[in-house]
Design a protein around this motif. Sequence first.
Motif, PDB file in Angstrom:
ATOM      1  N   GLY A 172       0.842  -1.199   0.000  1.00 40.30           N
ATOM      2  CA  GLY A 172       0.000   0.000   0.000  1.00 40.30           C
ATOM      3  C   GLY A 172       0.875   1.246   0.000  1.00 40.30           C
ATOM      4  N   ASP A 173       1.933   1.214   0.767  1.00 32.86           N
ATOM      5  CA  ASP A 173       2.903   2.311   0.829  1.00 32.86           C
ATOM      6  C   ASP A 173       3.562   2.489  -0.539  1.00 32.86           C
ATOM      7  N   ILE A 174       3.987   1.381  -1.130  1.00 36.53           N
ATOM      8  CA  ILE A 174       4.688   1.435  -2.420  1.00 36.53           C
ATOM      9  C   ILE A 174       3.791   1.995  -3.522  1.00 36.53           C
ATOM     10  N   TYR A 175       2.579   1.431  -3.629  1.00 35.85           N
ATOM     11  CA  TYR A 175       1.684   1.848  -4.715  1.00 35.85           C
ATOM     12  C   TYR A 175       1.106   3.247  -4.501  1.00 35.85           C
ATOM     13  N   ALA A 176       0.862   3.604  -3.268  1.00 38.39           N
ATOM     14  CA  ALA A 176       0.297   4.926  -2.994  1.00 38.39           C
ATOM     15  C   ALA A 176       1.264   6.041  -3.387  1.00 38.39           C
ATOM     16  N   ALA A 177       2.544   5.704  -3.398  1.00 36.43           N
ATOM     17  CA  ALA A 177       3.553   6.717  -3.763  1.00 36.43           C
ATOM     18  C   ALA A 177       3.381   7.203  -5.196  1.00 36.43           C
ATOM     19  N   ASP A 178       2.659   6.431  -6.015  1.00 37.35           N
ATOM     20  CA  ASP A 178       2.452   6.807  -7.415  1.00 37.35           C
ATOM     21  C   ASP A 178       1.216   7.684  -7.621  1.00 37.35           C
ATOM     22  N   ILE A 179       0.472   7.932  -6.558  1.00 40.37           N
ATOM     23  CA  ILE A 179      -0.736   8.764  -6.685  1.00 40.37           C
ATOM     24  C   ILE A 179      -0.333  10.219  -6.944  1.00 40.37           C
ATOM     25  N   LYS A 180      -0.862  10.772  -7.987  1.00 43.18           N
ATOM     26  CA  LYS A 180      -0.507  12.135  -8.380  1.00 43.18           C
ATOM     27  C   LYS A 180      -0.861  13.147  -7.291  1.00 43.18           C
ATOM     28  N   ASP A 181       0.134  13.909  -6.886  1.00 38.23           N
ATOM     29  CA  ASP A 181      -0.037  14.968  -5.876  1.00 38.23           C
ATOM     30  C   ASP A 181      -0.558  14.449  -4.541  1.00 38.23           C
ATOM     31  N   GLY A 182      -0.439  13.148  -4.333  1.00 38.13           N
ATOM     32  CA  GLY A 182      -0.902  12.600  -3.055  1.00 38.13           C
ATOM     33  C   GLY A 182       0.078  12.905  -1.935  1.00 38.13           C
ATOM     34  N   GLU A 183      -0.450  13.162  -0.745  1.00 41.80           N
ATOM     35  CA  GLU A 183       0.387  13.384   0.435  1.00 41.80           C
ATOM     36  C   GLU A 183       0.359  12.094   1.259  1.00 41.80           C
ATOM     37  N   ILE A 184       1.455  11.366   1.256  1.00 40.51           N
ATOM     38  CA  ILE A 184       1.497  10.053   1.901  1.00 40.51           C
ATOM     39  C   ILE A 184       1.912  10.200   3.367  1.00 40.51           C
ATOM     40  N   ASN A 185       1.052   9.690   4.243  1.00 41.62           N
ATOM     41  CA  ASN A 185       1.324   9.683   5.683  1.00 41.62           C
ATOM     42  C   ASN A 185       1.580   8.239   6.106  1.00 41.62           C
ATOM     43  N   ARG A 186       2.779   7.985   6.611  1.00 41.32           N
ATOM     44  CA  ARG A 186       3.182   6.616   6.939  1.00 41.32           C
ATOM     45  C   ARG A 186       3.066   6.341   8.436  1.00 41.32           C
ATOM     46  N   TYR A 187       2.559   5.114   8.749  1.00 40.45           N
ATOM     47  CA  TYR A 187       2.364   4.700  10.142  1.00 40.45           C
ATOM     48  C   TYR A 187       2.971   3.312  10.348  1.00 40.45           C
ATOM     49  N   ASN A 188       3.428   3.055  11.564  1.00 32.03           N
ATOM     50  CA  ASN A 188       4.027   1.753  11.866  1.00 32.03           C
ATOM     51  C   ASN A 188       2.997   0.629  11.857  1.00 32.03           C
ATOM     52  N   LYS A 189       1.744   0.981  12.179  1.00 33.91           N
ATOM     53  CA  LYS A 189       0.673  -0.008  12.222  1.00 33.91           C
ATOM     54  C   LYS A 189      -0.489   0.455  11.354  1.00 33.91           C
ATOM     55  N   GLY A 190      -1.150  -0.526  10.725  1.00 31.57           N
ATOM     56  CA  GLY A 190      -2.315  -0.184   9.922  1.00 31.57           C
ATOM     57  C   GLY A 190      -3.391   0.467  10.761  1.00 31.57           C
TER      58      GLY A 190
END
Length: 273
Positions: A172-190
Amino acid sequence: MKKNVILIAAAVCMAAALTACGGSGTKTETTAKATEKAGAESSATETKTGESTTGGKLIMVTNAEFPPYEFHEKNEIVGIDAEIAKAIADKLGMEIEIQDMAFDSLIPAVQTGKADFTAAGMTINEDRKKNVDFTDTYAKAAQVIIVKEGSDIVEPDNLEGKKIGVQTGTTGDIYAADIKDGEINRYNKGMDAVMALTQDKIDAVVIDREPAKVFVKNNAGLKILDKAFTEEEYAIAVKKGNTELLEKLNGAIKDLKDSGDLQKIVDKYITAE
C-alpha cells in the motif's frame, strides 16, 4: 670364543626383531583405533547433517498487526500466516518460532540470517524480488481504500491530491507513492492509519483487503470502496539463494493445497461473502 660371540649376537638380533615386531603391532593397533574413531566421527557428522535437514527449528518473522493474517491473541501470535507456518513446520518435522517486528524490518531480518523466512501478508513485487526469493503463492489479495462515510472519494482516481495513510513498507505504501499529488502519511501499524482517518487527519487509508474489513467492522463510520486499488498475491520470503529451504517450503505448500488443509486455514479466518 668366536662361537659364543656369534650366539650372543644372534640373541641380540632376535631381541631386536621381537621389539620391532612389538612396535609394529602397537602402531597397527593405534592406526586401527584412529580409523575407527575417524569413522565414528564421520558417521556422527553425517547424522548431524541429516538431522539439520529434517529436524530442528525454523524462525519466522512477521508483523502481528495485520488481522486476520497475523495478530496477537492471549499473548500468542495467531492468524492465517501463523497457522500456515505451523502446518509447514509439522510437514518438515521441525519446530516453529514466530517473532514479531516492524514490517519494514522483516526482509532485512531474513537477509542477515536472523530469521529463516517471513510470512506477513507479503506481496510479491519486483523490488522485493531483488532482495529475497519467494515461494509459490498461497493467497490472493488486494489493496483497498478505506474512507469515511460520505467521503467524496468514491474510486481510486479520486485519491489525487488527497492525504493518504499507509503502513510503512507495505505494498500500500509502495503503490500509494504513485498517486498524483498525493500526500502520503506513513504509520508503523495499519490501525494507526485508520485512527488518523477517524480523527480527520487524513482522507483515506490504502491497505490490504482482509485487515481493512476488520478495521471497518470495529470502527463505525468507515467503509471500503467497491473498486480495489490493486490486485496481488501473497508468498513466503526466504534469503536469496537459499534454494534448499525454498524447495522444502514449496513442497509443503503444495501438500497443504492438495490436501485442502490450506483452504481450511483460510476459511477459519475469512468467511466468504
